[in-house]
Each structure stands twice: as C-alpha cells, then as structure tokens.
Design a protein around this motif. Structure first.
Motif, mmCIF file in Angstrom:
data_model
loop_
_atom_site.group_PDB
_atom_site.id
_atom_site.type_symbol
_atom_site.label_atom_id
_atom_site.label_comp_id
_atom_site.label_asym_id
_atom_site.label_seq_id
_atom_site.Cartn_x
_atom_site.Cartn_y
_atom_site.Cartn_z
ATOM 1 N N GLN A 320 0.835 -1.210 0.000
ATOM 2 C CA GLN A 320 0.000 0.000 0.000
ATOM 3 C C GLN A 320 0.867 1.256 0.000
ATOM 4 N N ALA A 321 1.965 1.237 0.719
ATOM 5 C CA ALA A 321 2.870 2.387 0.757
ATOM 6 C C ALA A 321 3.516 2.614 -0.613
ATOM 7 N N GLU A 322 3.868 1.514 -1.303
ATOM 8 C CA GLU A 322 4.449 1.653 -2.649
ATOM 9 C C GLU A 322 3.454 2.315 -3.606
ATOM 10 N N LEU A 323 2.202 1.880 -3.525
ATOM 11 C CA LEU A 323 1.180 2.454 -4.411
ATOM 12 C C LEU A 323 0.934 3.923 -4.076
ATOM 13 N N LYS A 324 0.942 4.244 -2.779
ATOM 14 C CA LYS A 324 0.721 5.638 -2.381
ATOM 15 C C LYS A 324 1.858 6.545 -2.873
ATOM 16 N N ARG A 328 0.809 9.837 -5.058
ATOM 17 C CA ARG A 328 1.192 11.179 -4.638
ATOM 18 C C ARG A 328 1.844 11.960 -5.787
ATOM 19 N N LYS A 329 2.516 11.277 -6.713
ATOM 20 C CA LYS A 329 3.254 11.947 -7.782
ATOM 21 C C LYS A 329 2.465 12.099 -9.078
ATOM 22 N N TYR A 330 1.681 11.089 -9.420
ATOM 23 C CA TYR A 330 1.182 11.033 -10.793
ATOM 24 C C TYR A 330 -0.340 11.158 -10.938
ATOM 25 N N ALA A 331 -1.097 10.667 -9.975
ATOM 26 C CA ALA A 331 -2.555 10.700 -10.127
ATOM 27 C C ALA A 331 -3.197 10.381 -8.780
ATOM 28 N N PRO A 332 -4.495 10.690 -8.614
ATOM 29 C CA PRO A 332 -5.144 10.452 -7.325
ATOM 30 C C PRO A 332 -5.319 8.983 -6.983
#
Length: 592
Positions: A320-324, A328-332
């Motif tokens: 989940q942290a990797e996806l977040k 945070r950088k590219y899309a919601p």
C-alpha cells in the motif's frame, strides 16, 4: 448581371433609378452632374467602405439598392454566389433575382442587406465579387503592382496554371510542415532529451511497482480485514463451537453442548411420541439441523481461509505504501497512474531525439523541398509561356487602340530569397522566396514604339496609355471570363480622337460576352452603346439635383452633339453625332 439600381440621397442625386441591359451601357452627363455617383453606388453595393461625406446635404442617409440576375451565372462563379446566399440565409425575389441594399447614414453608420437579410458589408463583397468588376478612375493603378500583374497572367491562362499552382501550394504546405518539425526537433533537442530522460525515469519507477487496475481499493479492504483478524477468528470459532460443539459424551438434553446435538435430541423426543401433532414438527426440525450443519461447514471454511501468516498484514501495508508513493506523484488513484503511464509512453515516442529519428525527419524535409522545387519550376514554366502569349495578345489590342507600334512585354522572374526570408527554397542551387503563389514575380513593361526599349509600365506609360493598357488587358482576359458585369469609370481619360473611337470599338466588342457599363465624357465612346443613360442636373433655387434617364433617337443625337465640344445646337454637331452613330451601327453589324 446587374438589372437595376436605385439611388436616394447620394451626392447630388436626390432620387434616381436606372435599368441596365445586356451589352454596352454608357452613362454620360455634364461635368458635376453626378455621373460618378453611379460608380460610387456600385462600389457601395460591392461592400466598399462607406463615406458619410457622400450623403446628400440635408439628407439623413443615402440608400443604394441593386437588383442582380444570376440565372446565367454557372460554374465556379455560380457555386460561389449560391454558397454566399445560403450561408447568409438570403432569399431570392419572386422573379429569381437578388436584391442588394446598402444605406449610409449622415453620421457615418452603414448597413447592408442581401436578399432581405441584414449582413456585414463584407458579405456583399463576397456576393458581388463573382458578378461585378468595378474599374474606378484610379483603378488602373493596380496594374503597377507586381501581384496584380501576376494575377493577370494567371487569369489569362487559368486552365494551364490552376493545376500546377494547386499542386505547388499542396506540396509547399507539406514542405513547411516537415521543415518546421525538423527545426523544432533540432533546436529543442536538449530540452527534448531532458524530457525524454525524465519520462523514462518516471516510467521505470511505475513499472518497478507494476500496479494493477483497482489494486489500491482492493488493498484497503484487505488491510481493514486483516486488522480485525483476531476478532474475526474468535467470533468464527465461537460460533462454530456453538453450532457443532466439541466431543459430546452423553445424549441427554442436559449434557448436550451444541446446537446440532440439541436439535437432534429435540427431534428424537418428538418422533418417540405417539401424538400426531408433535410428529408433524419432526421434519421441520430436520430442516433446521441441515441448515445449521451447512452454516457450521461454511464457518469452518472461513476459518481455514483466514491468513495464518502473521506477516501478511505487514506485506499488504508495504504494498500500500508503494502504491501511495505513485499516487502522490502522478494521479489520485492507481487507475490514474496507469493512464498517466500510457500517455507518457506516447509522449516518449513523440519526443524521440535519436539520431535515426532526426535523420528520418531531415530526409522527409529534403524530399518535400525537392518536390515543391520541382512543382515551382513547372509553375514558372507555365507562367512564362502564358506571359508570352498575353504580351502578344495585349500588344495586338494596343495597336487597335491607336498606340501605334507600342509593345507590351511581360517578364516572369524568380524571386531570389532575401536575408529576412525565413523559408528559402532551393531550386537548382538558387535560394528563392517561396510565397503562397509561387516563386515568381511578374513585371509589365511597355515600349512606346517599335524601336523603343521597354520600361516598367509605371515609368513608361502616361495616364491615357495606362487606361488603354488596362482596357486592352480586360478585352484579352474577357475570353476566359464570360458573363460578369464590368464597370469602367472614365477609362477613356486622357484619350481623344481616333484612340477614343477605338476604345469605343473595344468596349463594344467586350460587351458581346459581358455586361459592360461605362461612365464616359467622349462622344466617340458613347456612340457605340446599346443603352445610353444620361445624368441631368437641375438647379432649383440654389439646390443642385440630378436624375438618370435613358436616351433614344433624337435625344441621343443631341447628347452626342453636346459632348462634341458643346455642339448640340448646331447642324455640324448633329451631323457629326449621326456620323458617329452610323459608324457604331456598322461596327455592331460586323460583330454579329
């Protein structure tokens, strides 16, 4: 064709109506009578700029109304007229004609109407452009401009030039597009390379995580479930024990510890009795036992499926942290990240600045330049051929207009690119200016007599000669454009004697294929008219007023005699006028 014109409050004309017919129509009248107001009216109907100074003194506004008949207009001109009428929502009159109206207020405000619809003045210009050509007193000055001279050559040989000109323009657009893209890629190579590196780095980051559609939503639900794992396991185990219990040592109701066993005891007791009413309850208790057994089995499966690895929750939280970090950088959300990556890959292909990509762009631009250079050469050749024929035809007309052995030369030269030319075209090793109409400039040169050196027409032609050159040009060009209305305002200025007679002949000849309207002060020209209109002026108590009326018979003889140096009241003047009319009638017979 122009069928009729009505003028109110324009210049010295309070109110006048004039009807026009096929052939040659001349408009005559004394100096200051308002002859040129007819031409001014046609300029207004053609969308020209309105001048409040033209409004009659004391009038609130000037009104000009024209009726055009378009039945005989076909081909490209007919299509252009129909397109303007349709786009403007204009209506034809009951007889199929089109009414054009222009008003000019004394305050300078102007309004235009086409077929009963209010339109911008520019729409009138679009409508009348295929129908009406107005040559004002200074319009012959257009012949001094190189672009007008080139346009005359193109008109003269329209069939031979239209195809290579269209091909040149098409190839030129493709060349400029390829050239512009090459320049942008080359000049911005560093910036594009930096963008490409950034895109590759960001795509590598996303690909390393390799998100799948909807993965972030699924992980949230799973994390919430694993966070309550002990509670869920305890609840499921307790429920399962309540339903199926542990090992049972006795079969009495007091000793039974599970719902299944208790239900079994209840069914056995009921079935052991002899009461039919109790016996009916036995099958229902059997159904309840079967349902409880199914639920107990599902609880067992649920417990089996619960993660036994105590590190499963930590793994999910790490994922989940990797996806977040991506969202945070590219899309919601993850789906947006995947879409961003797809767009980035497409952009990366577009900003390819590799040597192979630049070489391919360079080749495309070079091929396009060679193609447009070849097309430009063919267009120049077609123009040169047409220029020679045009010069010969106009020179022949000049001889008939009492210009002796005057000769018109038409030179076609390629325009060498200047220092400020942003897109020079390499044609056979020479850099040329590649304009929208080709690489050529055209110059009309006039030689006043057989042994004279030809000079640019602006330096060698007097006002009268320039008028005759323009008329000769129109006569020659008329063969390629039939049906249009042509208006000349004192094209015979600065001309007299035999030259005036020849101008009359040429106008009469031009009128065989066109409707020709001429404002003239020369009787030699007016005598050739099919229709003769005169602008009369009257002085009513100091107020000058003019009107337009048609002449016939004796009235026409009188008007021609007046034009012959004011000889209207002498037998000599009348005889001269009748002689001119007879000459014109003989010429008309020859033209038939």
């Amino acid at each position: 064709m122009l069928a009729e014109i009505r003028i109110d409050g324009l210049g010295v004309i309070a109110s006048a109506t004039a009807q026009f017919h096929d052939g040659l129509t001349v408009v005559t009248g004394e100096t200051g009578a308002g002859k040129t107001m007819v031409v001014t009216s046609l300029h207004l109907l053609s969308g020209a700029r309105a001048d409040a100074g033209r409004v009659r003194v004391g009038a609130e506004r000037a009104v000009v109304e024209g009726r055009f008949v378009t039945d005989d207009v076909d081909g490209a001109r007919g299509e252009a007229v129909a397109e303007v009428l349709e786009s403007a929502g204009a209506d034809r009159d009951e007889d199929g004609s089109v009414i054009v109206l222009r008003t000019v207020g004394s305050d300078g405000r102007s309004r235009a109407h086409l077929g009963g619809r209010g339109v911008p003045a520019g729409v009138l210009a679009e409508f009348t452009d295929p129908l009406l050509t107005v040559h004002g007193q200074n319009d012959q000055l257009r012949l001094l401009r190189s672009d007008e001279q080139r346009r005359a050559v193109d008109r003269f040989a329209a069939e031979a030039i239209e195809t290579p000109l269209a091909r040149y323009r098409e190839l030129r657009r493709a060349w400029l597009t390829a050239r512009r893209e090459l320049i942008e890629r080359t000049e911005k190579s560093r910036e594009l390379a930096q963008e490409a590196d950034r895109l590759r780095h960001e795509l590598a980051e996303i690909d390393a995580v390799a998100p799948t559609p909807g993965e972030d939503i699924a992980i949230v639900a799973e994390v919430r479930r694993l966070g309550d794992l002990d509670t869920l396991r305890e609840a499921a185990e307790t429920a399962q024990a309540a339903l199926s219990g542990a090992d049972v040592g006795t079969e009495t109701a007091a000793d039974a510890s599970s719902a299944i066993e208790l239900l079994g005891v209840a069914r056995d007791r009921i079935e052991a009795g002899d009461d039919p009413a109790l016996a009916e309850l036995g099958p229902r208790l059997g159904e309840a036992i079967a349902l409880v057994v199914d639920v107990a089995g599902e609880l067992s499966s649920y417990l089996t499926d619960l993660p036994a690895d105590p590190g499963a929750l930590d793994s999910l939280l790490t994922r989940q942290a990797e996806l977040k970090s991506l969202t945070r950088k590219y899309a919601p959300d993850v789906d947006g990240v995947i879409a961003w990556a797809d767009d980035a890959r497409a952009r990366l292909e577009h900003v390819d600045v590799s040597e192979d990509a630049l070489a391919e762009l360079q080749k495309r631009a070079d091929d396009a330049e060679r193609a447009v250079a070849s097309a430009a050469g063919k267009l120049s050749a077609a123009r040169s051929s047409a220029a020679s024929k045009l010069a010969k035809a106009v020179s022949a007309e000049l001889a008939g207009l009492a210009m002796g052995k005057a000769r018109l030369d038409v030179e076609v030269r390629q325009i060498v690119a200047g220092a400020q030319d942003s897109a020079p075209l390499n044609v056979a090793g020479t850099l040329l200016h590649a304009g929208g109409d080709g690489v050529d400039e055209v110059e009309f040169r006039l030689a006043g007599h057989g042994g004279a050196q030809s000079l640019p027409i602006g330096k060698s032609a007097s006002g009268g000669e320039l008028s005759r050159v323009m008329l000769a040009m129109e006569v020659v060009l008329a063969d390629s454009e039939k049906g249009a209305t042509m208006v000349f305002d004192e094209v015979d200025a600065g001309v007299g004697g035999r030259a005036a007679v020849e101008i009359g002949r040429r106008l009469a000849r031009l009128a065989r294929t066109h409707q020709v309207i001429v404002v003239t002060h020369l009787a030699q020209v007016a005598a050739f008219a099919d229709t003769h209109l005169v602008v009369d002026k009257t002085d009513d108590g100091g107020v000058l007023n003019s009107g337009v009326r048609a002449l016939d018979g004796e009235e026409r003889v009188v008007e021609l005699a007046r034009m012959l140096a004011g000889l209207d009241d002498t037998e000599t003047g009348r005889a001269h006028a009748e002689e001119l009319l007879q000459l014109a009638r003989s010429h008309a017979e020859e033209l038939r």
